[in-house]
Design an enzyme around this catalytic site. Structure first.
Site: not given
Ligand code: ARG
Length: 290
Positions: A86, A111, A156, A185, A283
């Site tokens: 990612d 991550r 998040r 996000h 992203c």
């Molecule tokens: N697979 C990543 C996650 O879920 C995607 C992140 C996407 N980033 C963003 N800035 N929306 O964390």
């Protein structure tokens, strides 16, 4: 404010034209998807059982990079790290403003190692790095409009990180609560079109926010673009604007039309392979403000 000269040429308005738009110089950080795949599931877009095509991801990401360079947007690159599929979603690597980088602390352990990797890059480039004490996913959840930082939470970034950001940057921080797991996000549900601010400076998907956040957005941005569910579902809002050029998902056609009607120049890119990880244009893009 630095203008990108060449793009001012045709910005002469006829009486029936929308307001002329002005580009401002931008510098961004990106990370090549060399190791991109979907091997775990931390958002509803991700389906680890469905194979991904890393070469396709690389080609599509390359087109985004070329588009930025063609538009005069300066792009810096961070080396991708094997085992961090990612990492291509550079927006999550931190939040950079006034030469200070507030580093990321990821919600999921998959991550976690990206936080220090991006922080080391910021430090090596001479930015002052603030190591966070609270979970936050960088510019995925922190977006600057005018002098105000709009901060997402719900999935998040933790509310405590919003207070930390307010202290670090000494700016007004407006918390916005996301309620739909597909828009986890802030940058999946809210787009900054004109970073100078103003009543029409953003676009968003109202139903991605709780009632209080929707009311706040209404009050601050009465003339915002409200996108359709279809355009949001291809991550159309996950776009990047320099104030005039808006790089946006090619399938977000209604949104692109609305942008053009408001005097922006939409540039369509296809990031369908990166959408399988739950990310789009924005992203893949971390703005460096220093
Ligand atoms: N697979 C990543 C996650 O879920 C995607 C992140 C996407 N980033 C963003 N800035 N929306 O964390």
């Amino acid at each position: 404010m630095t203008m990108i000269g060449e793009q001012q040429v045709d910005a002469v308005a006829r009486p029936d034209d929308p307001a002329p738009r002005h580009s401002t110089a931008r510098r961004v950080l990106m990370c090549s998807p060399d190791h991109f795949t979907v091997s775990y599931r931390i958002n509803p877009w991700m389906h680890p059982a469905v194979p991904t095509d890393t070469d396709l991801a690389l080609a599509q990401w390359g087109t985004l990079l070329d588009t930025y360079r063609r538009l005069g947007i300066e792009v810096e690159l961070i080396d991708p790290i094997r085992g961090l599929p990612d990492m291509v979603y550079a927006a999550n690597g931190g939040f950079v403003l006034d030469g200070v980088a507030y580093a990321a602390q990821f919600r999921y352990r998959e991550r976690a190692a990206e936080g220090p990797a991006y922080a080391d890059w910021f430090a090596a480039r001479g930015l002052r790095v603030v190591r966070p004490r609270h979970v936050n996913e960088g510019e995925g959840d922190f977006l600057l409009v005018g002098d105000t930082i709009f901060a997402g939470t719900g999935f998040r970034s933790a509310p405590a990180s919003h207070r930390e950001v307010a202290r670090v940057f000494d700016r007004e921080v407006v918390p916005l609560r996301l309620v739909d797991p597909s828009y986890y996000h802030l940058d999946t549900a809210f787009a900054v079109l004109d970073s100078a601010g103003g009543p029409a400076s953003v676009a968003y998907l109202p139903r991605a926010f709780d009632a209080a956040s929707r009311a706040e957005l209404e009050r601050r941005f009465p003339d915002a673009v409200h996108v359709t569910g279809e355009d949001a579902a291809v991550l159309g809002l996950n776009c990047f604007s320099d104030g005039r050029n808006v790089v946006v998902a090619n399938r977000a056609t209604t949104f692109a039309r609305d942008l053009a009607a408001r005097g922006y120049l939409p540039h369509a890119v296809d990031l369908s392979e990166l959408l399988r990880g739950g990310g789009g244009v924005k992203c893949c893009t971390l703005e460096l403000r220093w």
